[in-house]
Structure formats: C-alpha cells, structure tokens
Design a protein around this motif. Structure first.
Motif, mmCIF file in Angstrom:
data_model
loop_
_atom_site.group_PDB
_atom_site.id
_atom_site.type_symbol
_atom_site.label_atom_id
_atom_site.label_comp_id
_atom_site.label_asym_id
_atom_site.label_seq_id
_atom_site.Cartn_x
_atom_site.Cartn_y
_atom_site.Cartn_z
ATOM 1 N N GLU A 34 -73.301 21.651 13.368
ATOM 2 C CA GLU A 34 -72.873 20.515 12.540
ATOM 3 C C GLU A 34 -73.111 20.740 11.048
ATOM 4 O O GLU A 34 -72.586 19.998 10.227
ATOM 5 N N ARG A 35 -73.906 21.743 10.682
ATOM 6 C CA ARG A 35 -74.207 21.976 9.272
ATOM 7 C C ARG A 35 -73.544 23.255 8.782
ATOM 8 O O ARG A 35 -73.342 24.189 9.549
ATOM 9 N N PRO A 36 -73.228 23.331 7.489
ATOM 10 C CA PRO A 36 -72.584 24.538 6.950
ATOM 11 C C PRO A 36 -73.585 25.650 6.679
ATOM 12 O O PRO A 36 -74.708 25.398 6.234
ATOM 13 N N TYR A 37 -73.167 26.882 6.922
ATOM 14 C CA TYR A 37 -73.958 28.075 6.611
ATOM 15 C C TYR A 37 -73.100 28.991 5.745
ATOM 16 O O TYR A 37 -71.894 29.115 5.971
ATOM 17 N N PHE A 38 -73.738 29.651 4.781
ATOM 18 C CA PHE A 38 -72.989 30.414 3.791
ATOM 19 C C PHE A 38 -73.476 31.858 3.732
ATOM 20 O O PHE A 38 -74.668 32.109 3.535
ATOM 21 N N LEU A 39 -72.546 32.786 3.889
ATOM 22 C CA LEU A 39 -72.809 34.205 3.695
ATOM 23 C C LEU A 39 -72.112 34.612 2.397
ATOM 24 O O LEU A 39 -70.880 34.605 2.316
ATOM 25 N N ILE A 40 -72.902 34.936 1.378
ATOM 26 C CA ILE A 40 -72.358 35.309 0.070
ATOM 27 C C ILE A 40 -72.500 36.814 -0.085
ATOM 28 O O ILE A 40 -73.621 37.342 -0.151
ATOM 29 N N LEU A 41 -71.380 37.520 -0.112
ATOM 30 C CA LEU A 41 -71.367 38.980 -0.256
ATOM 31 C C LEU A 41 -71.118 39.305 -1.721
ATOM 32 O O LEU A 41 -69.996 39.181 -2.224
ATOM 33 N N ASP A 42 -72.176 39.707 -2.395
ATOM 34 C CA ASP A 42 -72.088 39.944 -3.836
ATOM 35 C C ASP A 42 -71.560 41.351 -4.107
ATOM 36 O O ASP A 42 -72.017 42.325 -3.517
ATOM 37 N N GLU A 43 -70.618 41.457 -5.035
ATOM 38 C CA GLU A 43 -69.928 42.712 -5.367
ATOM 39 C C GLU A 43 -69.369 43.346 -4.093
ATOM 40 O O GLU A 43 -69.690 44.482 -3.729
ATOM 41 N N MET A 44 -68.520 42.610 -3.469
ATOM 42 C CA MET A 44 -68.000 42.946 -2.150
ATOM 43 C C MET A 44 -67.235 44.266 -2.127
ATOM 44 O O MET A 44 -67.151 44.934 -1.090
ATOM 45 N N ASN A 45 -66.667 44.650 -3.262
ATOM 46 C CA ASN A 45 -65.839 45.866 -3.290
ATOM 47 C C ASN A 45 -66.572 47.089 -3.837
ATOM 48 O O ASN A 45 -65.942 48.039 -4.298
ATOM 49 N N LEU A 46 -67.908 47.085 -3.793
ATOM 50 C CA LEU A 46 -68.640 48.303 -4.127
ATOM 51 C C LEU A 46 -68.412 49.382 -3.064
ATOM 52 O O LEU A 46 -68.551 50.569 -3.334
ATOM 53 N N SER A 47 -68.097 48.956 -1.833
ATOM 54 C CA SER A 47 -67.696 49.867 -0.758
ATOM 55 C C SER A 47 -66.317 49.462 -0.272
ATOM 56 O O SER A 47 -65.823 48.370 -0.597
ATOM 57 N N HIS A 48 -65.706 50.313 0.528
ATOM 58 C CA HIS A 48 -64.398 49.987 1.113
ATOM 59 C C HIS A 48 -64.570 48.803 2.064
ATOM 60 O O HIS A 48 -65.215 48.925 3.110
ATOM 61 N N VAL A 49 -63.998 47.665 1.721
ATOM 62 C CA VAL A 49 -64.168 46.454 2.520
ATOM 63 C C VAL A 49 -63.650 46.662 3.934
ATOM 64 O O VAL A 49 -64.240 46.177 4.912
ATOM 65 N N GLU A 50 -62.551 47.388 4.070
ATOM 66 C CA GLU A 50 -61.933 47.575 5.389
ATOM 67 C C GLU A 50 -62.858 48.296 6.358
ATOM 68 O O GLU A 50 -62.711 48.165 7.581
ATOM 69 N N ARG A 51 -63.826 49.033 5.843
ATOM 70 C CA ARG A 51 -64.712 49.792 6.716
ATOM 71 C C ARG A 51 -65.848 48.934 7.286
ATOM 72 O O ARG A 51 -66.125 48.982 8.471
ATOM 73 N N TYR A 52 -66.504 48.183 6.420
ATOM 74 C CA TYR A 52 -67.664 47.433 6.914
ATOM 75 C C TYR A 52 -67.327 46.005 7.320
ATOM 76 O O TYR A 52 -68.119 45.343 7.972
ATOM 77 N N PHE A 53 -66.130 45.524 6.944
ATOM 78 C CA PHE A 53 -65.806 44.120 7.161
ATOM 79 C C PHE A 53 -64.645 43.917 8.129
ATOM 80 O O PHE A 53 -64.216 42.789 8.363
ATOM 81 N N ALA A 54 -64.146 44.988 8.719
ATOM 82 C CA ALA A 54 -62.959 44.890 9.568
ATOM 83 C C ALA A 54 -63.178 43.964 10.758
ATOM 84 O O ALA A 54 -62.300 43.155 11.113
ATOM 85 N N ASP A 55 -64.354 44.071 11.400
ATOM 86 C CA ASP A 55 -64.627 43.215 12.562
ATOM 87 C C ASP A 55 -64.658 41.736 12.173
ATOM 88 O O ASP A 55 -64.207 40.868 12.919
ATOM 89 N N PHE A 56 -65.193 41.459 11.001
ATOM 90 C CA PHE A 56 -65.223 40.077 10.514
ATOM 91 C C PHE A 56 -63.812 39.552 10.306
ATOM 92 O O PHE A 56 -63.474 38.432 10.708
ATOM 93 N N LEU A 57 -62.976 40.357 9.653
ATOM 94 C CA LEU A 57 -61.597 39.925 9.384
ATOM 95 C C LEU A 57 -60.859 39.611 10.670
ATOM 96 O O LEU A 57 -60.172 38.590 10.790
#
Length: 844
Positions: free
Chosen positions: A492-515
């Motif tokens: 019932e409550r919001p949770y926040f994941l803040i990825l700072d400087e998200m493009n320091l690495s290839h996003v498609e590599r570490y974030f593909a499962d999330f997408l």
C-alpha cells in the motif's frame, strides 16, 4: 458523537471559558492547543481549523477578549452545540470535553519542564537526583524494601489498616527525601509548585515508581528477527521468535553470562568483548518470561508488530538455523514508521528506560503507542503536485509548477522515469525530495544507488546465488533487492529506487531484466530453489506495482547513450536552467533542505499508489479528440525517420495526460464581463482596488519580476492613474508595503491587464490556475516521442521541420508556439544538426 461534533464541543468550551479552559485542558499556548486538538479530533494538522471553530462562538460570549469580531450568524450545527451545552457550568462542560482525549497531563508536563531546567535524568522515585551516586542507590533500595514490607503486611491485614499508618509512613519518607533536595535540585518557583501540590507529588512518585517497578513485573523487549528482519514472515506464521547464535548450542547449559561471552570469543577466535551478544543470549534464555511483550523492529525507525511470550526457552537442534526459540502470541503485524531512533541490537530490554516525551513516563510506552495511532490518509486531489512544489520551495528547492506536475503525473502513469539534462540542475534532488516527501520512512522506502562504470549484469541490483554455498543467496550491498522485497511485503505504500548516473554503464546490460519485468509483469528468475527461499530470497521475483524506479542521466564523454528501446519504456523528463531561474537563485542562494521534507506528503502515499496501480482510465471526449488529432498528425512525420510509436507508447501518452488533467488545478475561465458588471460604480468608473491588491500579491509571489507580468502592471501606471509610491515599492518586493490603486476609468485597460495575466495562467483573487490541455500534450511529446530522435542532417532535417509545424504558433500570438517546450527542443536539435551534421535528444 462524530469527531466533528466533538471538536465543536471543545471549541465551544474554550470560546466560553477562554483562559480558564486552556488552563484546565493543560495547555500553556493557545496555538499548541489548537494544533493538538485538531490533530486528535479532525485528523487535521492545521491549528486554524479549530481556532476558526472557536472564533465562530465568540460573538455569543461578550465576556471574552475576542467577542464580536467574527460577525457571522451561527450555522445550524453551531446552534445545536450551543443549545446542548449552554446551561452547563465550567466543571460540567470540562467533564464532557475531557472524554475526548484532549486533556494534557498538567502535572507530568510541569515535572518534565522542571527536569529540563535542572538538566538531570528523571527517575520517578528520585525526582531529579543524579542516580549514579551510591547514596541515592541506597535510599532507593531502603524505601523500596520498606514498601515491600508494607505490601506483605497488607496481604494479611485489612485494607483500612494498610492505609493508616503504613501508607503515611511511606509518604512521609518520600516527602522527607524530597525536602532534603529542595535547595540543590529545584528553583524557588518550582519548589513552590511542588509544595502547593504535595499530595499530588507523593502520589505521582508512588504511582510511577512503586506500582510499576514492584507490582508490575512485565518486561518489554525490542527485537530484530534476523538480518534486515528477514525472518519476520516465517516467525510470525509459526508463532515463534528466535535467536541465531546456533554455535552456542543449548543456552541453558551455561552457568553465567560471562561463560557465554567467553565461548563466543573462542568461537570467533578473538579477544574482543562480546558483551552485547552475550547479554542478548543470556536474557533470552534466563530473564525473558511468559507474559513479557516483544516489540519487533526493522532497522532503527520501523516497527513491524508485537506479541506476548507464551513459553519458556526452547532449544530446537532439529532446525537448520535459529535454534534458540520462544513461542509468541503475535498480536499485530504491519509497518509502522517512527520519527525517533531505536537501538541497533538484536534484543534490548526497554523496560528500565525513561521516557523522552512528556506524554510517556517510560520509553516502551511511547513505542507501544505507535501501534495505536490512527494513520492519516488523504485522497489525491488537484492540490497534490502544488503541495509538493510549495513544500519544496519552503525548504529552498525551487521547482516550477509545470515540472512538479509533469514529474508526479509521469510516475503515476508509469513507474519508470528518466531525468536527463544539465549536471547539477536538480535531477537527483527532485527524486530524493519526492521520495522523502511521500514516504513515512525514507530509510525503509528509498534507496539511492550510484551506478558503477563496471556494471555488466543484473547482479549489481539483484545479487546472485552463491555457487560455493548451496542454498545461499548473496544480496547486493546497495540494498536494492531488500527494497524490492520490502515493497512486495508492504503493497500500500510507495517505494523508490533512484539510480544515480544511470548511464555510467550500458543500461541494456544491467537493467534488461527490469525493463522486461516492467513491461510484461513477468517475474525475474533469481535462483533454482523450488520449495524454500534462500536467505529470505524467493526463486522468482515479480516487481511490485508500488515500486517506482527513477534514473538520472548526465551526458558527457564518460557516459553511454541510451538506446531507443530504453527510452521508449520510460517517461523522459529534461532538466534545463533558464537565465531568469539562475538569476532568481543567485538573489538568495541556499542549499536545499531535503531532509526537512520527510513525511510532509505521506498522507497522500496510499492514494498515490492506488492511482498508479489502476489500469483503467477514461479521457474526457473533448480531451480524447484533441489528443488523437495531435498524435495522428505526428505519426507519419515520425515514421519518415523510423521513430514512429506503437500501441504501448500511445497508451502511455493517454495515461500521462489523464493524470496530468485529473490532478492539475481546475477552474472555469475568468468571467471578465461578469467582473466588470459586479464592480461598476458609474458609467465610467470601476472599483477594483481590493481584489487587485490580492491579485498582485499572488502574482508577485509566484512570478516575481517576470517581463510580461511587468507589462501588465504598467497598464496601471499610465498618466491617468495616481502613481502610488507604496504600489511601486511592493512591485520591488519590499516587505511591509501596501497596494493602493484608485478606481479605473477604462474597462479596456482593465481587460488588457487580465489578458496578460491569463497568459501567465494566473486567475483572479482566490481563483486557481486554469487547466491547460496543451501543457499536458506538450509534456507528453517531450517525454515519449522526441527522446527517440537521433541521426544525421539528411535523416532528421526534414522531420524536425515537419514536427515544428505541428507545434504551430498559438491562435492568440503568432510568435508563441502552441507546444512551446517541444518547439524549443526541436529548434535546439535543428541548431545542433546544422552545426555538427548530427543530433540527438540528449545532446541538444
């Protein structure tokens, strides 16, 4: 009786009896009284709510200081209260009011005040004595032993005999002890107060020390169920609590705590003290008893539940881990964020700790009261983003109204938002500010994770199964997986994941499962266990819908560009700083006080999540028609460069516009003709001075010295107006100035003034900003369509020209574009294209 009627009754009481009423209710300050009573009875933190109720009754009580200023007839509900209680005396009406839980403990408050003045620890038996001296410990023991003797005799003798002389004997001893310390411990004023309330002081000492320290032997334990509370679900379901020092074997086999500590040192091959660990195990096995209360915590600012111990110590060697057990009848389970700190240790006896709050004698009472509090929730409304913006402004984080509206609407429309733009322009600040503002406990509900340049897989966010230790799962140190699991357990409550400087690495590599999980709703595979979790980690993890991912992006030579695949799956909000904005900031440069925003918007949290989870939405017919017209016009132009959009993007644009419209300020258009008719004095004169003053105050507060607002003000500084010095000073924003504007002899000039204000989306007086569908469509184009554009002059040149035509100048002004933000972005991309032969959304 309703809470509103109860509040009206209290308001009636303090209006009728004024200072006497405040005194009897236990308040030294009227503002504090109004605030506390409003919170208790109306779930309203605004003290003016109760104050206004009181003021309505003032006119019928001519003996009060405020009588007569509020000249408004009593409403039906107020008349009902007056008729109901008009014949009650002050003690009789106080008896009614005291049932509503608004009376403060005056005596306890005064003793607490004395404690603060003396700057010493407060013990009920010792009043204000320094408890570390041998003399005080001896006296405490002596009085307690005497009291125990009397209690023993009471069990044999009649109650009347007990009261005389035994009770008096103890009271005399206590009073003698108090008098001995009057010079050293109390000011003359405080000692006078204590003497006047001698019996009350003695009774207070007996009640707070003897009764609770001798007759009530229940203890209150603060307990952490495993690392990060990862055993809580298991323990709650099984009705147990457990400790994890399994290598100690049966704790009953040890003769003392020292022996436990020596064994722990040997097991860990260290000479360092293990006092806390030894104490926890010794207390768990030997001091905790049936009937004690166990309070479950996570971290230092979150409570998870409580229960009562129902068994003696159990050692279960058959269990794989946590073999030291007690059975517990759990009474409550949930999530209770708190605004004070708890001990870090696994097990802490809270019973002896004194309260640090005047409402509670003991610290455990304050902790237990958390489970009884009523959570204040509020439905989202048109003031939602405005409230966030105003709170940010009050703590030195300046955001435009449009940015706040776009950001909050984007998160509700889709739980993945990318913030891009100039470094240091506030991307991370707004993400942190919103998560703090909306959260009850930022420690629990937010993780700010700095993306590393070496991230090549999802292990940096989700961890991995330990190949060397079957059945073990290694969580990432940054806490991302724990955050997701917490969000899953607290939907019932919001949770926040803040990825700072998200493009320091290839996003498609570490974030593909999330997408993939965000789009499909399918779970992410973590390990191969089929029956049990590994270290509290399930085999598959479905991203909860109350998890909001915010990524920040900087564009320079150290970062990687996002692929269209990533940009297509997010709302992309660009941050820019204008010349006016930097000039306004430099007038009073301050670092944003982000921490002070904590919990200010928490009342909206549940409603925010509910709207974000809602799949169904319906655009108004007129809105749908306009959105369809624009998107259909844009589609073939984007298609020319392969950047056309699909069903998902179209759906997300409509969803964003739905929330943008639903929670933006809404009013009807300003009725100029009606206003003129209302304020017409003669055929050629219009009286506007009062409302104009309020309007200009509001305008200057919001827009400062903006050029077009100055143009509007100049309408009133023509030769046919009186040039008031004070009026000019107020435009210069000097404090204390007043606006005096004479009657206007030209409705045309008045209308010109309103037209300029209308461009600024500023209504008149108390009117709110008018809804603007074009602002929502403009933001949607910027967030969902333009980010995918990148390419050469040959590829993009004609496309950008066609897109700019769609953002045609508005009907009212030839040089002002209908979709001005998107038009400005397209023009920057065109300039970059001409200079470099290549452009992209992120680089322009």
């Amino acid at each position: 009786m309703s809470e509103n009627e109860a509040a009206l009754t209290v308001a009636y009481y303090i209006a009728k009896y004024d200072e006497l009423a405040y005194k009897h209710l236990g308040y030294d300050n009227q503002g504090a009284a109004h605030k506390v009573i409003a919170e208790k009875l109306l779930d309203n933190e605004n003290a003016n709510t109760l104050k206004n109720m009181r003021d309505e009754f003032d006119a019928i009580f001519p003996n009060t200081k405020r009588a007569g200023w509020y000249q408004k007839p009593l409403s039906k509900s107020r008349v009902h209260i007056h008729e109901k209680y008009v014949n009650l005396s002050e003690p009789e009406l106080y008896a009614v009011v005291s049932k509503y839980g608004v009376v403060q403990n005056v005596f306890l408050k005064r003793l607490t005040k004395i404690k603060t003045q003396a700057n010493k620890l407060f013990k009920p038996c010792l009043i204000l004595a320094a408890i570390n001296s041998e003399e005080n410990r001896f006296e405490k023991t002596k009085i307690k032993e005497k009291y125990k003797t009397i209690l023993a005799e009471k069990n044999i003798q009649e109650g009347s005999t007990f009261k005389d002389p035994y009770e008096g004997l103890v009271k005399d001893d206590i009073w003698e002890w108090v008098e001995d310390r009057k010079v050293a411990q109390f000011s003359e004023e405080d000692w006078g107060y204590i003497q006047e309330n001698r019996d009350e002081v003695i009774q207070f000492i007996e009640d707070k020390w003897f009764n609770k320290s001798i007759s009530n032997d229940k203890r209150y334990w603060l307990y952490a169920p495993g690392e990060g509370a990862n055993k809580w679900e298991e323990f709650y379901n099984e009705g147990i609590m457990g400790l994890g020092w399994d290598s100690l074997d049966d704790l009953k086999s040890y003769e003392s705590k020292d022996e436990i500590e020596k064994t722990l040192q040997a097991l860990n091959n260290t000479s360092k003290r293990k006092s806390n660990d030894a104490t926890a195990n010794d207390q768990f096995a030997n001091e905790m008893k049936v009937g004690d209360v166990v309070i479950v915590k996570k971290g230092t600012q979150t409570l998870l539940g409580w229960g009562e111990v129902v068994s003696d110590y159990i050692y279960d060697d058959e269990r794989e881990s946590y073999k030291h057990l007690r059975k517990v009848a759990w009474q409550a389970k949930g999530l209770w964020p708190i605004d004070f700190n708890l001990a870090i240790k696994t097990l802490t006896d809270l019973t002896p700790y004194e309260g640090d709050d005047p409402q509670y004698d003991k610290f455990y009472q304050k902790v237990m009261a958390t489970f009884e509090r009523k959570e204040i929730t509020k439905k989202l409304n048109e003031k939602f983003s405005t409230s966030f913006n105003q709170d940010c402004g009050a703590h030195s984080l300046k955001l435009s109204n449009q940015l706040s509206q776009n950001f909050t609407s984007a998160l509700m429309a889709k739980p993945f938002t990318i913030l891009t733009g100039l470094s240091g322009s506030g991307k991370t600040q707004i993400a942190r500010a919103f998560s703090k503002w909306l959260s009850c406990s930022e420690e629990l509900q937010t993780k700010v994770v700095a993306v590393g340049a070496d991230w090549t897989s999802n292990e940096n966010l989700l961890g991995y199964p330990d190949a060397l230790s079957p059945g073990q799962y290694r969580k990432p140190d940054n806490g991302t997986l724990d955050l997701i699991l917490d969000a899953k357990d607290d939907p019932e409550r919001p949770y926040f994941l803040i990825l700072d400087e998200m493009n320091l690495s290839h996003v498609e590599r570490y974030f593909a499962d999330f997408l993939s999980a965000i789009e499909s709703g399918e779970p992410i595979h973590l390990h191969d266990a089929t029956e049990a979790d590994w270290n509290g980690v399930p085999a598959e993890l479905k991203l909860p819908k109350n998890l909001f991912v915010i990524g920040t992006v900087n564009v320079d030579e150290t970062t990687y560009m996002f692929s269209p695949k990533v940009l297509d799956r997010a709302n992309v909000i660009e941050f820019r700083v204008s010349e006016d904005e930097i000039a306004n900031f430099l007038e009073d440069p301050k670092k944003p006080e982000i921490d002070n925003l904590a919990g200010l918007g928490a009342k909206y949290a549940k409603s925010f999540v509910e709207h974000a989870k809602t799949e169904e939405f319906t655009l108004d017919a007129s809105v749908k028609g306009e959105v369809t017209k624009v998107l259909v016009e844009l589609f073939p132009k984007l298609q020319r460069c392969g950047a056309e959009f699909g069903y998902r993007t179209a759906h997300e644009i409509c969803r964003f516009i739905y929330f943008h419209q639903k929670f933006s300020p809404q009013v009807k258009a300003f009725d100029f003709d009606g206003y003129i008719a209302k304020h017409k004095k003669t055929e050629t004169s219009y009286d506007i001075s009062v409302e104009l003053s309020g309007l200009l105050r509001q305008a200057l507060k919001i827009y400062g010295n903006k050029k077009n607002l100055a143009e509007a003000i100049n309408v009133f500084l023509q030769d046919d107006y009186i040039k008031e010095p004070n009026f000019t000073r107020y435009i210069d924003r000097k404090r204390g100035a007043r606006i005096i504007v004479p009657s206007v002899n030209s409705p045309d000039k008045l209308k010109a003034f309103f037209e300029v204000l209308k461009k600024e989306n500023l209504g008149l007086g108390s009117r709110k900003v008018e809804k603007d569908l074009d602002l929502a469509i403009d933001a949607a184009i910027m967030q969902k369509l333009l980010p995918k554009l990148h390419g050469s002059r040959k590829k993009l040149g004609p496309v950008l020209e066609q897109l700019l035509i769609v953002c045609t100048p508005s009907k009212d002004e030839e040089d002002i574009y209908r979709f001005s933000v998107s038009a400005a972005k397209i023009q920057r991309m065109q300039k970059r294209l001409m200079e470099n032969g290549f452009t992209s959304f992120a680089e322009a």
